[in-house]
Design a protein around this motif. Structure first.
Motif, PDB file in Angstrom:
ATOM      1  N   GLU A 107       0.886  -0.786   0.101  1.00 19.18           N
ATOM      2  CA  GLU A 107       0.185   0.196  -0.055  1.00 19.18           C
ATOM      3  C   GLU A 107       0.656   0.760  -0.043  1.00 19.18           C
ATOM      4  O   GLU A 107       1.735   0.980   0.246  1.00 19.18           O
ATOM      5  N   CYS A 108      -0.032   2.097  -1.301  1.00 12.85           N
ATOM      6  CA  CYS A 108       0.921   3.088  -0.468  1.00 12.85           C
ATOM      7  C   CYS A 108       0.439   4.699  -0.135  1.00 12.85           C
ATOM      8  O   CYS A 108      -1.025   4.701   0.525  1.00 12.85           O
ATOM      9  N   SER A 109       0.787   5.988   0.492  1.00  9.91           N
ATOM     10  CA  SER A 109      -0.288   7.155   1.326  1.00  9.91           C
ATOM     11  C   SER A 109       0.847   8.652   0.619  1.00  9.91           C
ATOM     12  O   SER A 109       1.795   8.207   0.601  1.00  9.91           O
ATOM     13  N   ASN A 174      -0.945   5.869  -6.149  1.00 13.05           N
ATOM     14  CA  ASN A 174      -1.705   4.560  -5.344  1.00 13.05           C
ATOM     15  C   ASN A 174      -2.465   3.677  -6.223  1.00 13.05           C
ATOM     16  O   ASN A 174      -3.143   4.135  -6.834  1.00 13.05           O
ATOM     17  N   ILE A 175      -2.308   2.709  -5.690  1.00 12.01           N
ATOM     18  CA  ILE A 175      -3.057   1.296  -6.773  1.00 12.01           C
ATOM     19  C   ILE A 175      -4.432   1.056  -5.539  1.00 12.01           C
ATOM     20  O   ILE A 175      -4.563   1.544  -4.495  1.00 12.01           O
ATOM     21  N   LEU A 176      -5.695   1.328  -6.587  1.00 14.77           N
ATOM     22  CA  LEU A 176      -7.153   0.975  -6.081  1.00 14.77           C
ATOM     23  C   LEU A 176      -7.257  -0.075  -7.066  1.00 14.77           C
ATOM     24  O   LEU A 176      -6.649  -1.162  -7.858  1.00 14.77           O
ATOM     25  N   SER A 219      -6.772   3.008 -10.557  1.00 18.53           N
ATOM     26  CA  SER A 219      -5.016   3.715 -10.050  1.00 18.53           C
ATOM     27  C   SER A 219      -6.055   4.740  -9.442  1.00 18.53           C
ATOM     28  O   SER A 219      -7.076   5.771  -9.835  1.00 18.53           O
ATOM     29  N   THR A 257      -5.498   6.722   0.197  1.00 16.18           N
ATOM     30  CA  THR A 257      -4.444   5.597   0.403  1.00 16.18           C
ATOM     31  C   THR A 257      -4.858   4.999  -0.167  1.00 16.18           C
ATOM     32  O   THR A 257      -4.734   4.473  -1.727  1.00 16.18           O
ATOM     33  N   ASN A 258      -5.382   3.421  -0.379  1.00 16.23           N
ATOM     34  CA  ASN A 258      -5.835   2.460  -1.174  1.00 16.23           C
ATOM     35  C   ASN A 258      -7.543   2.541  -0.722  1.00 16.23           C
ATOM     36  O   ASN A 258      -7.237   0.552  -1.599  1.00 16.23           O
ATOM     37  N   HIS A 259      -8.421   2.812  -0.829  1.00 15.69           N
ATOM     38  CA  HIS A 259     -10.044   2.791  -1.148  1.00 15.69           C
ATOM     39  C   HIS A 259      -9.889   3.847  -1.475  1.00 15.69           C
ATOM     40  O   HIS A 259      -9.941   5.209  -2.010  1.00 15.69           O
ATOM     41  N   ARG A 275      -7.164  -5.406   2.742  1.00 17.07           N
ATOM     42  CA  ARG A 275      -6.776  -4.229   2.633  1.00 17.07           C
ATOM     43  C   ARG A 275      -6.960  -3.556   3.776  1.00 17.07           C
ATOM     44  O   ARG A 275      -7.337  -2.543   4.100  1.00 17.07           O
ATOM     45  N   SER A 278      -5.636   0.947   4.832  1.00 18.12           N
ATOM     46  CA  SER A 278      -5.844   1.399   4.336  1.00 18.12           C
ATOM     47  C   SER A 278      -6.727   2.581   4.718  1.00 18.12           C
ATOM     48  O   SER A 278      -6.692   4.474   4.744  1.00 18.12           O
TER      49      SER A 278
END
Length: 360
Positions: A107-109, A174-176, A219, A257-259, A275, A278
């Motif tokens: 995950e990325c922030s 950020n990936i989704l 993303s 974040t990732n949602h 996840r 997130s």
């Protein structure tokens, strides 16, 4: 440690630019492709013919949507002495993972603050990925056209990721995951970011490019702009189900974040339970918005210090987890929208010191 950096020759011709980069970065490109083959296999994609087919689909989609980028990919492949489908697969690595229905906890922030008063946006993000990808990061500068320079942190062979252009526009990534993902291979989301960096100077132009891309994976591309007088930002949530555009809050703070945050796309979230960090990480970013809006990059990085079992903004691989879940923060990145530069630290914010930041 520092990421390798490649400054282009100044050509605006995609074929010449691509061949030059392919020749100069041949070893890194080959090693990165081999690492992705291993990662795909770890995620259940050990069929080499299928990977080749997906790479070829990515090239076809790209040629229809952005012919110049397809030309550059083919030229990188020629310069690296590789078949073009391999570079196509690298650029479509997010789409291939979506086609494999691969779950992941990496995950990325991202945080962008708009301080107002004519000041540029203040940004930062962590880039989390599998530990076997520690060597794939690269810095690249090039000229897509006369009067435009782009500087990007990306992966060897991938045309762009996080970056800034000379018009004062930058992107974070950020990936989704959405239930609509994975139906074939669409335009790679990394190429959407690349085309925004190459062509857009305003938020409206970036939104138009993103909205025109028939994607097969999701993303979040956070776009921040500064024209010398004022700054602005939006998160563009790309999905096969549609495009969401998320504005800053009333305080000028825009974290991601990732949602999904867009109310029309959020109900289609996929693997939310896989996840769990997130939502907690987003709440932590909002709690630390004052520090993340600091003009001091060190204070911004310090605001990202949070390790498991708390919200893992700064991630480290857990050897007790299965091999496909060995994720860590591989880079911490800031966009300088005033001077059109990147500030990059190799590793997580807990290891960052004034001496470890690269300015590119």
């Amino acid at each position: 440690m520092a990421f390798p950096a490649y400054i282009g020759t100044g050509t605006t011709d995609p074929a010449r630019r691509g061949r030059d980069f392919g020749e100069r970065a041949r070893d890194g490109i080959r090693r990165t492709f081999d690492s992705y083959l291993d990662l795909f296999a770890l995620m259940g994609g050990d069929d080499r013919a299928a990977i080749r087919g997906w790479g070829e689909q990515a090239l076809h989609r790209t040629a229809l949507w952005a012919p110049a980028l397809a030309d550059e990919i083919a030229a990188i492949a020629a310069g690296a002495d590789l078949p073009a489908w391999r570079i196509g697969a690298l650029n479509a690595r997010t789409e291939i993972l979506a086609a494999l229905r691969a779950g992941n906890r990496g995950e990325c922030s991202t945080a962008v603050a708009l301080p107002g008063r004519g000041l540029p946006p203040r940004t930062i993000q962590t880039w989390d990925w599998h530990v076997r990808m520690r060597h794939v990061g690269v810095l690249r500068a090039y000229r897509p056209r006369e009067g435009r320079e782009v500087r990007t942190f990306t992966e060897f062979g991938v045309l762009a990721k996080i970056g800034v252009n000379s018009a004062g526009l930058g992107v974070h990534f950020n990936i989704l995951k959405h239930t609509a993902d994975g139906d074939g291979i669409g335009v790679p989301v990394h190429l959407v970011a690349r085309r925004i960096l190459d062509e857009a100077s305003t938020l409206d132009e970036a939104i138009g490019i993103a909205g025109d891309a028939p994607v097969s994976a999701s993303s979040a591309i956070t776009v921040a702009t500064y024209d010398g007088r004022q700054g602005d930002a939006r998160v563009l949530e790309l999905s096969p189900a549609g495009l969401g555009v998320v504005p800053p809050g009333g305080d000028g703070f825009l974290p991601h974040t990732n949602h999904f945050l867009d109310p029309a796309l959020a109900p289609g979230e996929w693997h939310t339970d896989d996840r769990p960090g997130s939502h907690d990480r987003l709440a932590l970013l909002r709690k630390r918005s004052y520090a993340l809006a600091s003009r001091d990059p060190g204070l911004r990085a310090g605001a990202l210090l949070s390790h498991a079992p708390g919200p893992p903004v700064c991630a480290h691989a857990d050897p007790s987890r299965p091999p496909d879940e060995h994720w860590e923060t591989l880079a911490t990145i800031i966009l300088d929208l005033k001077d059109h530069r990147l500030r990059v630290h190799e590793g997580g914010p807990c290891e960052a010191t004034p001496a470890t930041w690269q300015t590119f």
